[in-house]
Design a protein around this motif. Structure first.
Motif, PDB file in Angstrom:
ATOM      1  N   THR A 213       0.837  -1.199   0.000  1.00  0.00           N
ATOM      2  CA  THR A 213       0.000   0.000   0.000  1.00  0.00           C
ATOM      3  C   THR A 213       0.875   1.252   0.000  1.00  0.00           C
ATOM      4  OG1 THR A 213      -0.116  -0.063   2.396  1.00  0.00           O
ATOM      5  CG2 THR A 213      -1.858  -1.203   1.187  1.00  0.00           C
ATOM      6  N   MET A 214       0.325   2.352  -0.509  1.00  0.00           N
ATOM      7  CA  MET A 214       1.039   3.615  -0.593  1.00  0.00           C
ATOM      8  C   MET A 214       1.096   4.270   0.771  1.00  0.00           C
ATOM      9  SD  MET A 214       1.950   3.759  -3.718  1.00  0.00           S
ATOM     10  CE  MET A 214       2.456   5.467  -3.849  1.00  0.00           C
ATOM     11  N   LYS A 215       2.293   4.681   1.185  1.00  0.00           N
ATOM     12  CA  LYS A 215       2.519   5.341   2.478  1.00  0.00           C
ATOM     13  C   LYS A 215       2.898   6.786   2.222  1.00  0.00           C
ATOM     14  CE  LYS A 215       2.198   1.386   4.660  1.00  0.00           C
ATOM     15  NZ  LYS A 215       2.098   0.492   3.509  1.00  0.00           N
ATOM     16  N   PRO A 216       2.370   7.755   3.036  1.00  0.00           N
ATOM     17  CA  PRO A 216       2.753   9.155   2.856  1.00  0.00           C
ATOM     18  C   PRO A 216       4.190   9.399   3.317  1.00  0.00           C
ATOM     19  CG  PRO A 216       1.356   8.935   4.773  1.00  0.00           C
ATOM     20  CD  PRO A 216       1.391   7.590   4.141  1.00  0.00           C
ATOM     21  N   GLY A 217       4.892  10.262   2.618  1.00  0.00           N
ATOM     22  CA  GLY A 217       6.254  10.597   2.970  1.00  0.00           C
ATOM     23  C   GLY A 217       6.305  11.807   3.899  1.00  0.00           C
ATOM     24  N   PRO A 218       7.533  12.267   4.235  1.00  0.00           N
ATOM     25  CA  PRO A 218       7.659  13.421   5.139  1.00  0.00           C
ATOM     26  C   PRO A 218       7.073  14.695   4.544  1.00  0.00           C
ATOM     27  CG  PRO A 218       9.714  12.185   5.007  1.00  0.00           C
ATOM     28  CD  PRO A 218       8.827  11.633   3.953  1.00  0.00           C
ATOM     29  N   ALA A 220       4.409  14.974   2.899  1.00  0.00           N
ATOM     30  CA  ALA A 220       2.948  14.973   2.894  1.00  0.00           C
ATOM     31  C   ALA A 220       2.351  15.529   4.174  1.00  0.00           C
ATOM     32  CB  ALA A 220       2.434  13.552   2.651  1.00  0.00           C
ATOM     33  N   HIS A 221       3.146  15.676   5.228  1.00  0.00           N
ATOM     34  CA  HIS A 221       2.670  16.191   6.519  1.00  0.00           C
ATOM     35  C   HIS A 221       2.887  17.687   6.605  1.00  0.00           C
ATOM     36  CE1 HIS A 221       2.245  12.034   7.951  1.00  0.00           C
ATOM     37  NE2 HIS A 221       3.428  11.806   7.366  1.00  0.00           N
ATOM     38  N   SER A 222       2.016  18.387   7.345  1.00  0.00           N
ATOM     39  CA  SER A 222       2.092  19.837   7.567  1.00  0.00           C
ATOM     40  C   SER A 222       2.037  20.091   9.061  1.00  0.00           C
ATOM     41  CB  SER A 222       0.967  20.567   6.850  1.00  0.00           C
ATOM     42  OG  SER A 222       1.016  20.311   5.451  1.00  0.00           O
ATOM     43  N   PRO A 223       3.158  20.044   9.777  1.00  0.00           N
ATOM     44  CA  PRO A 223       3.120  20.214  11.248  1.00  0.00           C
ATOM     45  C   PRO A 223       2.760  21.635  11.662  1.00  0.00           C
ATOM     46  CG  PRO A 223       5.382  20.100  10.466  1.00  0.00           C
ATOM     47  CD  PRO A 223       4.525  19.764   9.311  1.00  0.00           C
ATOM     48  N   GLU A 224       2.878  22.618  10.732  1.00  0.00           N
ATOM     49  CA  GLU A 224       2.556  23.986  11.124  1.00  0.00           C
ATOM     50  C   GLU A 224       1.052  24.218  11.219  1.00  0.00           C
ATOM     51  OE1 GLU A 224       2.814  23.675   6.719  1.00  0.00           O
ATOM     52  OE2 GLU A 224       4.075  23.106   8.409  1.00  0.00           O
ATOM     53  N   LYS A 225       0.280  23.327  10.647  1.00  0.00           N
ATOM     54  CA  LYS A 225      -1.171  23.475  10.697  1.00  0.00           C
ATOM     55  C   LYS A 225      -1.700  22.739  11.940  1.00  0.00           C
ATOM     56  CE  LYS A 225      -1.478  23.776   5.663  1.00  0.00           C
ATOM     57  NZ  LYS A 225      -2.078  23.198   4.439  1.00  0.00           N
ATOM     58  N   VAL A 226      -1.664  23.453  13.074  1.00  0.00           N
ATOM     59  CA  VAL A 226      -2.048  22.827  14.375  1.00  0.00           C
ATOM     60  C   VAL A 226      -3.298  23.484  14.922  1.00  0.00           C
ATOM     61  CG1 VAL A 226       0.284  22.073  14.945  1.00  0.00           C
ATOM     62  CG2 VAL A 226      -0.423  24.384  15.535  1.00  0.00           C
ATOM     63  N   THR A 227      -4.141  23.977  14.065  1.00  0.00           N
ATOM     64  CA  THR A 227      -5.354  24.659  14.545  1.00  0.00           C
ATOM     65  C   THR A 227      -6.403  23.686  15.072  1.00  0.00           C
ATOM     66  OG1 THR A 227      -6.205  24.592  12.278  1.00  0.00           O
ATOM     67  CG2 THR A 227      -5.002  26.563  12.936  1.00  0.00           C
TER      68      THR A 227
END
Length: 254
Positions: A213-218, A220-227
Motif C-alpha cells: 500500500t502507498m505510504k505518505p512521505g515526510p 505529505a505532513h504539515s506540522p505547522e497546521k495545528v489549529t
C-alpha cells in the motif's frame, strides 16, 4: 567519341527564338524590266512617245434615232430655264450644336518642356513582351575548359593513372577448385559425446513479500497546521527588544 569534341556542357540544340537563318529568300529570280514598249518600261531609261493604231469604226446598218420630233420648252435656254424669280416657304434650318472646350480645359503650363529646351528625363516602365523572347545566355552560362587533368584543351597534360579495385577474376583469392573451406562444415556439439557442463540462466529479480500500500512521505505532513488542538499556528513579529517604561541599569564605575 562524339562527347569529347564539345567543351563544357554546351551541346547543339534548337534556337530558343526565331532567327533569320530559318527563313528562306526568293533569291535572284527577279526580271529586269525592258527598255522597249510602253507597258512595264524600265524607269531608269527615257521612254519615247508611243502611238497605237485603232481599227475602223463599226458601220451602223440601221439608223434608230427618232429625229427632230421633240417639243422643247421655249423657256428652256442653253443657260437654263428662263423664268421670273419664285420663292418658297421652308422651315427653320436646324444648326448642329458642337460642344467645344473652354479656356479652363487647357494647361499651357505643361507645354514648357515642348516649347523650351529641357534636360532629358527617363521613366521606369514594366518589361516589354519581347523581353521573354530575348533569352540569350549570360557570361555565367559558359564554362572555361579545364587546365588540369587528362581532358585539357590546347594544353599538354602529363600522364595520369587511376587506382582500380581488386578484381575477383584471376586474383589470389579466387577459388579455382571450388572446394569448401573449414567454415563450411558444422561443428559437432561436444555435449553429445562428453559429460554435460553446468548451465546457468539469469532470471528476473524476485520482489520481497510485504505491504504494497502507498505510504505518505515526510513532505505529505504539515506540522505547522495545528489549529485542530491549538487556537492558531505560531507566528513571529518584529518589535523592540526592551520596554520604554523600564529603567535602564546604570552602573557607576569609578
Amino acid at each position: 567519341m562524339t562527347e569529347d569534341i564539345w567543351v563544357g556542357s554546351w551541346r547543339p540544340h534548337h534556337p530558343r527564338g526565331p532567327i533569320m537563318a530559318l527563313y528562306t529568300s526568293p533569291g535572284p529570280k527577279y526580271m529586269i524590266p525592258g527598255t522597249t514598249g510602253f507597258v512595264k518600261h524600265t524607269p531608269t531609261k527615257p521612254r519615247a512617245p508611243a502611238y497605237s493604231f485603232r481599227g475602223a469604226p463599226m458601220v451602223l446598218s440601221d439608223n434608230y434615232s427618232p429625229g427632230p420630233r421633240y417639243s422643247v420648252n421655249p423657256k428652256m435656254l442653253r443657260t437654263g430655264k428662263d423664268m421670273g424669280p419664285a420663292y418658297s416657304i421652308l422651315g427653320r434650318y436646324q444648326t448642329k450644336t458642337v460642344t467645344t472646350p473652354g479656356p479652363g480645359e487647357y494647361s499651357p503650363e505643361k507645354s514648357i518642356k515642348y516649347v523650351f529646351n529641357s534636360a532629358p528625363s527617363h521613366s521606369i516602365s514594366a518589361r516589354t513582351k519581347s523581353f521573354r523572347v530575348d533569352s540569350t545566355p549570360g557570361p555565367a552560362a559558359y564554362m572555361l575548359p579545364m587546365v588540369m587533368g587528362p581532358h585539357t584543351v590546347g594544353k599538354v597534360s602529363q600522364p595520369s593513372f587511376s587506382i582500380k579495385g581488386r578484381s575477383k577474376l584471376g586474383g589470389f583469392s579466387q577459388d579455382l577448385h571450388k572446394t569448401p573451406g573449414p567454415a563450411a562444415y558444422r561443428q559437432t556439439d561436444i555435449q553429445v559425446v562428453k559429460y554435460k557442463a553446468p548451465q546457468y540462466t539469469m532470471a528476473a529479480r524476485i520482489e520481497a513479500v510485504g505491504d504494497k500500500t502507498m505510504k505518505p512521505g515526510p513532505g505529505a505532513h504539515s506540522p505547522e497546521k495545528v489549529t485542530m488542538n491549538k487556537p492558531s499556528a505560531p507566528f513571529l513579529s518584529f518589535g523592540i527588544k526592551h520596554s520604554d517604561y523600564m529603567t535602564p541599569l546604570i552602573l557607576d564605575v569609578e
